[in-house]
Design a protein around this motif. Sequence first.
Motif, PDB file in Angstrom:
ATOM      1  N   GLY A 125       0.818  -1.206   0.000  1.00  0.00           N
ATOM      2  CA  GLY A 125       0.000   0.000   0.000  1.00  0.00           C
ATOM      3  C   GLY A 125       0.852   1.256   0.000  1.00  0.00           C
ATOM      4  O   GLY A 125       2.062   1.217   0.282  1.00  0.00           O
ATOM      5  N   LEU A 126       0.242   2.375  -0.305  1.00  0.00           N
ATOM      6  CA  LEU A 126       0.974   3.622  -0.555  1.00  0.00           C
ATOM      7  C   LEU A 126       1.778   4.146   0.630  1.00  0.00           C
ATOM      8  O   LEU A 126       2.725   4.904   0.436  1.00  0.00           O
ATOM      9  CB  LEU A 126       0.001   4.700  -1.040  1.00  0.00           C
ATOM     10  N   GLY A 165       1.286   0.443  -4.649  1.00  0.00           N
ATOM     11  CA  GLY A 165       0.186   1.050  -5.366  1.00  0.00           C
ATOM     12  C   GLY A 165      -1.057   1.184  -4.511  1.00  0.00           C
ATOM     13  O   GLY A 165      -1.108   0.724  -3.372  1.00  0.00           O
ATOM     14  N   PRO A 166      -2.078   1.804  -5.088  1.00  0.00           N
ATOM     15  CA  PRO A 166      -3.340   2.024  -4.372  1.00  0.00           C
ATOM     16  C   PRO A 166      -4.236   0.795  -4.442  1.00  0.00           C
ATOM     17  O   PRO A 166      -3.981  -0.144  -5.198  1.00  0.00           O
ATOM     18  CB  PRO A 166      -3.961   3.183  -5.159  1.00  0.00           C
ATOM     19  N   PHE A 226      -1.875  -6.138 -11.086  1.00  0.00           N
ATOM     20  CA  PHE A 226      -0.507  -6.648 -11.094  1.00  0.00           C
ATOM     21  C   PHE A 226      -0.483  -8.019 -11.760  1.00  0.00           C
ATOM     22  O   PHE A 226      -1.480  -8.740 -11.743  1.00  0.00           O
ATOM     23  CB  PHE A 226       0.086  -6.693  -9.682  1.00  0.00           C
ATOM     24  N   ASP A 227       0.638  -8.333 -12.374  1.00  0.00           N
ATOM     25  CA  ASP A 227       0.836  -9.614 -13.038  1.00  0.00           C
ATOM     26  C   ASP A 227       1.788 -10.459 -12.224  1.00  0.00           C
ATOM     27  O   ASP A 227       2.880  -9.993 -11.855  1.00  0.00           O
ATOM     28  CB  ASP A 227       1.436  -9.426 -14.433  1.00  0.00           C
ATOM     29  N   ILE A 228       1.422 -11.697 -11.962  1.00  0.00           N
ATOM     30  CA  ILE A 228       2.311 -12.636 -11.278  1.00  0.00           C
ATOM     31  C   ILE A 228       2.968 -13.507 -12.348  1.00  0.00           C
ATOM     32  O   ILE A 228       2.273 -14.208 -13.086  1.00  0.00           O
ATOM     33  CB  ILE A 228       1.554 -13.519 -10.273  1.00  0.00           C
ATOM     34  N   PRO A 229       4.305 -13.464 -12.433  1.00  0.00           N
ATOM     35  CA  PRO A 229       4.987 -14.326 -13.397  1.00  0.00           C
ATOM     36  C   PRO A 229       5.053 -15.756 -12.876  1.00  0.00           C
ATOM     37  O   PRO A 229       5.195 -15.986 -11.677  1.00  0.00           O
ATOM     38  CB  PRO A 229       6.386 -13.709 -13.487  1.00  0.00           C
ATOM     39  N   ALA A 272     -10.184  -5.304  -5.715  1.00  0.00           N
ATOM     40  CA  ALA A 272     -10.810  -3.980  -5.764  1.00  0.00           C
ATOM     41  C   ALA A 272     -10.499  -3.099  -4.558  1.00  0.00           C
ATOM     42  O   ALA A 272     -10.276  -1.900  -4.718  1.00  0.00           O
ATOM     43  CB  ALA A 272     -12.326  -4.123  -5.924  1.00  0.00           C
ATOM     44  N   ASP A 273     -10.456  -3.672  -3.370  1.00  0.00           N
ATOM     45  CA  ASP A 273     -10.300  -2.833  -2.172  1.00  0.00           C
ATOM     46  C   ASP A 273      -8.968  -3.053  -1.457  1.00  0.00           C
ATOM     47  O   ASP A 273      -8.846  -2.800  -0.263  1.00  0.00           O
ATOM     48  CB  ASP A 273     -11.453  -3.089  -1.204  1.00  0.00           C
ATOM     49  N   ALA A 274      -7.958  -3.489  -2.184  1.00  0.00           N
ATOM     50  CA  ALA A 274      -6.669  -3.748  -1.531  1.00  0.00           C
ATOM     51  C   ALA A 274      -5.520  -3.470  -2.498  1.00  0.00           C
ATOM     52  O   ALA A 274      -5.687  -3.619  -3.710  1.00  0.00           O
ATOM     53  CB  ALA A 274      -6.614  -5.189  -1.040  1.00  0.00           C
TER      54      ALA A 274
END
Length: 183
Positions: free
Chosen positions: A84-85, A122-123, A128-131, A152-154
Motif C-alpha cells: 500500500g501507498l 500502489g493504491p 498486477f501480473d504474477i509471473p 478492488a479494495d486492496a
Amino acid sequence: MNVRKIITIVEEILTEGGRPVSPAARVAIVAAVIENPWSGQGYVEDLGPGIDQTASAAGALLAPKVLEALGAPAEAYGKAAIVGLNGEIEHGSGLIHTLKFGDHFRKAANATTLLPAVEKRGPAGIVFDIPLKHITDATIRSHHQTVEVRIADAPHPNEIVIALAAAAQGRPQQRLAPLTTEQ
C-alpha cells in the motif's frame, strides 16, 4: 500477522487461439491482505523482526490454499507482494524474498526452482501480473506465463497483498521450440 481477508481466484481456459483446450488450462491465485508489519513506524533500518514474525506465517497460510484451489499438481508457480501507498516496496520484498516464505510453497509443490516474483507499491485496486515458471526447471519455455490479478479494495495504504499463483500446466496451445534449440 493481521489478515484482513483472503481472496481465491481460479481461472480455467477452455479455448485459446480459436481451438479447444482439453483438459482446460487451470491457474489458481490465493492472496492474503495483511497489515504491513512496519506500518506507522517510519523508516525501519532492520526489517528482520517483522520478517521473522510474518513471512513464515504468510507462506504457511497461502501455500496449501493455492494448491487446494488448483485442484491438481502444480507445474508452474509464482508470487507477489503489493504494498500500500504508506509502505515501501522493500517491505513486500522482505516478506516474499526469504526462504521462510517461499519454502512453504516449494515443499508443498515438490518444487526446486526459485519462485518468480512481482513486487510493487500502489493504491487499492492496482492491477498486477504474477509471473510463473516451471517448478523444477526454469528454462522450460512452455511454463513461462503470467496471470493478472486485481483486488478492488486492496491494498489499503497500510497493507500488503501477499499472493501465490500456481498453474497445472504450461501455456495453452504453446508451441515454441525448446530453449536448447537456440544454444
